[in-house]
Design a protein around this motif. Sequence first.
Motif, PDB file in Angstrom:
ATOM      1  N   LEU A 275      -3.504 -11.004  13.596  1.00  0.00           N
ATOM      2  CA  LEU A 275      -4.708 -10.423  13.003  1.00  0.00           C
ATOM      3  C   LEU A 275      -5.521  -9.668  14.049  1.00  0.00           C
ATOM      4  O   LEU A 275      -6.011  -8.568  13.795  1.00  0.00           O
ATOM      5  N   ALA A 276      -5.656 -10.257  15.229  1.00  0.00           N
ATOM      6  CA  ALA A 276      -6.438  -9.640  16.300  1.00  0.00           C
ATOM      7  C   ALA A 276      -5.799  -8.338  16.777  1.00  0.00           C
ATOM      8  O   ALA A 276      -6.498  -7.430  17.224  1.00  0.00           O
ATOM      9  N   ALA A 277      -4.487  -8.236  16.684  1.00  0.00           N
ATOM     10  CA  ALA A 277      -3.783  -7.054  17.185  1.00  0.00           C
ATOM     11  C   ALA A 277      -3.758  -5.897  16.188  1.00  0.00           C
ATOM     12  O   ALA A 277      -3.425  -4.773  16.562  1.00  0.00           O
ATOM     13  N   SER A 278      -4.132  -6.124  14.940  1.00  0.00           N
ATOM     14  CA  SER A 278      -4.034  -5.079  13.914  1.00  0.00           C
ATOM     15  C   SER A 278      -5.115  -4.021  14.094  1.00  0.00           C
ATOM     16  O   SER A 278      -6.278  -4.335  14.348  1.00  0.00           O
ATOM     17  N   ALA A 279      -4.722  -2.772  13.922  1.00  0.00           N
ATOM     18  CA  ALA A 279      -5.658  -1.658  14.011  1.00  0.00           C
ATOM     19  C   ALA A 279      -6.398  -1.414  12.693  1.00  0.00           C
ATOM     20  O   ALA A 279      -7.283  -0.570  12.634  1.00  0.00           O
ATOM     21  N   ALA A 280      -6.035  -2.130  11.647  1.00  0.00           N
ATOM     22  CA  ALA A 280      -6.688  -1.958  10.344  1.00  0.00           C
ATOM     23  C   ALA A 280      -7.923  -2.839  10.250  1.00  0.00           C
ATOM     24  O   ALA A 280      -8.028  -3.868  10.918  1.00  0.00           O
ATOM     25  N   ASP A 281      -8.861  -2.437   9.402  1.00  0.00           N
ATOM     26  CA  ASP A 281     -10.002  -3.302   9.094  1.00  0.00           C
ATOM     27  C   ASP A 281      -9.482  -4.471   8.271  1.00  0.00           C
ATOM     28  O   ASP A 281      -8.685  -4.291   7.351  1.00  0.00           O
ATOM     29  N   LEU A 282      -9.941  -5.664   8.599  1.00  0.00           N
ATOM     30  CA  LEU A 282      -9.477  -6.871   7.915  1.00  0.00           C
ATOM     31  C   LEU A 282     -10.456  -7.281   6.826  1.00  0.00           C
ATOM     32  O   LEU A 282     -11.670  -7.297   7.035  1.00  0.00           O
ATOM     33  N   HIS A 283      -9.904  -7.632   5.674  1.00  0.00           N
ATOM     34  CA  HIS A 283     -10.678  -8.151   4.552  1.00  0.00           C
ATOM     35  C   HIS A 283      -9.922  -9.353   4.004  1.00  0.00           C
ATOM     36  O   HIS A 283      -8.715  -9.471   4.205  1.00  0.00           O
TER      37      HIS A 283
ATOM     38  N   ALA B 145      -3.010   0.336  -2.384  1.00  0.00           N
ATOM     39  CA  ALA B 145      -1.901   1.162  -1.885  1.00  0.00           C
ATOM     40  C   ALA B 145      -0.551   0.490  -2.033  1.00  0.00           C
ATOM     41  O   ALA B 145       0.457   1.162  -2.245  1.00  0.00           O
ATOM     42  N   GLY B 146      -0.502  -0.817  -1.907  1.00  0.00           N
ATOM     43  CA  GLY B 146       0.769  -1.513  -1.988  1.00  0.00           C
ATOM     44  C   GLY B 146       0.616  -2.977  -1.675  1.00  0.00           C
ATOM     45  O   GLY B 146      -0.498  -3.478  -1.485  1.00  0.00           O
ATOM     46  N   PHE B 147       1.765  -3.648  -1.595  1.00  0.00           N
ATOM     47  CA  PHE B 147       1.793  -5.087  -1.372  1.00  0.00           C
ATOM     48  C   PHE B 147       2.916  -5.403  -0.394  1.00  0.00           C
ATOM     49  O   PHE B 147       4.032  -4.923  -0.548  1.00  0.00           O
ATOM     50  N   VAL B 148       2.593  -6.196   0.606  1.00  0.00           N
ATOM     51  CA  VAL B 148       3.586  -6.704   1.554  1.00  0.00           C
ATOM     52  C   VAL B 148       3.400  -8.206   1.607  1.00  0.00           C
ATOM     53  O   VAL B 148       2.267  -8.695   1.693  1.00  0.00           O
ATOM     54  N   SER B 149       4.492  -8.937   1.552  1.00  0.00           N
ATOM     55  CA  SER B 149       4.366 -10.393   1.610  1.00  0.00           C
ATOM     56  C   SER B 149       3.896 -10.825   2.993  1.00  0.00           C
ATOM     57  O   SER B 149       4.214 -10.187   4.003  1.00  0.00           O
ATOM     58  N   GLY B 150       3.147 -11.913   3.019  1.00  0.00           N
ATOM     59  CA  GLY B 150       2.689 -12.455   4.288  1.00  0.00           C
ATOM     60  C   GLY B 150       3.852 -12.856   5.172  1.00  0.00           C
ATOM     61  O   GLY B 150       3.820 -12.661   6.389  1.00  0.00           O
ATOM     62  N   ALA B 151       4.892 -13.415   4.560  1.00  0.00           N
ATOM     63  CA  ALA B 151       6.074 -13.813   5.329  1.00  0.00           C
ATOM     64  C   ALA B 151       6.691 -12.609   6.020  1.00  0.00           C
ATOM     65  O   ALA B 151       7.095 -12.683   7.181  1.00  0.00           O
ATOM     66  N   ARG B 152       6.735 -11.499   5.336  1.00  0.00           N
ATOM     67  CA  ARG B 152       7.302 -10.282   5.934  1.00  0.00           C
ATOM     68  C   ARG B 152       6.377  -9.717   7.004  1.00  0.00           C
ATOM     69  O   ARG B 152       6.827  -9.313   8.070  1.00  0.00           O
ATOM     70  N   TYR B 153       5.088  -9.670   6.723  1.00  0.00           N
ATOM     71  CA  TYR B 153       4.136  -9.101   7.679  1.00  0.00           C
ATOM     72  C   TYR B 153       4.064  -9.943   8.949  1.00  0.00           C
ATOM     73  O   TYR B 153       4.050  -9.414  10.050  1.00  0.00           O
ATOM     74  N   PHE B 154       3.995 -11.256   8.775  1.00  0.00           N
ATOM     75  CA  PHE B 154       3.866 -12.134   9.933  1.00  0.00           C
ATOM     76  C   PHE B 154       5.214 -12.532  10.528  1.00  0.00           C
ATOM     77  O   PHE B 154       5.270 -13.192  11.550  1.00  0.00           O
ATOM     78  N   GLY B 155       6.296 -12.175   9.847  1.00  0.00           N
ATOM     79  CA  GLY B 155       7.624 -12.425  10.385  1.00  0.00           C
ATOM     80  C   GLY B 155       8.105 -13.860  10.258  1.00  0.00           C
ATOM     81  O   GLY B 155       8.911 -14.324  11.039  1.00  0.00           O
TER      82      GLY B 155
END
Length: 188
Positions: free
Chosen positions: A93-101, A172-182
């Motif tokens: 989360l800290a490394a993401s360049a996107a705004d977090l909500h 815009a879309g949906f990505v699973s947490g498992a996929r995003y966090f690996g």
Amino acid sequence: MAGIGHNNGPQIEGAGWRAHCWRQARAALLPVLPVEVVRLRVRRAQALGLEYKTYAGIRATTGRDLIAFLFSSNALGVFRDGAPLAAGRPDRLAASAADLHLASGPGLNPAVLAQRIGAISALEMPGFGTSWSVMRRDVKDWLRGQGLSGDAVLMIGETAHEQELMAAGGLAGFVSGARYFGDSVRAL
């Protein structure tokens, strides 16, 4: 024998001709991006923590860059107040360049969890069985309150209910947490 006005070209009836026309039209629609633009987009995808193919697909579909992520509490692996985030979540989360909500599930204090992850805002997810129109209204109201356009917000979630929320709100879309966090986290 061809009739008057016929140029003796290929027969336009049949699947072969239609397939040829489709291939030509499709090729004309696909942009040829300069190498430097592709490089910039690869770097942007890396900064957001997304695979390039996922990022490019969303960008091509919406025509916009992603500026914010809406993380569900399920994707974060938090199912009750005070529970720690699942392994690897805080660093990612800290490394993401996107705004977090945050999209908070039932039984959680959205403000507390949002503060823990450094989220700008928190949306309390509608309960199961909520109508599509109510979900749409709630997400659109939240987007307006944040000054966001739905097609610039990607939802990171785990459940089919969260996918419905994403679709109802026009995100815009949906990505699973498992996929995003690996990894994989069991969603409730």
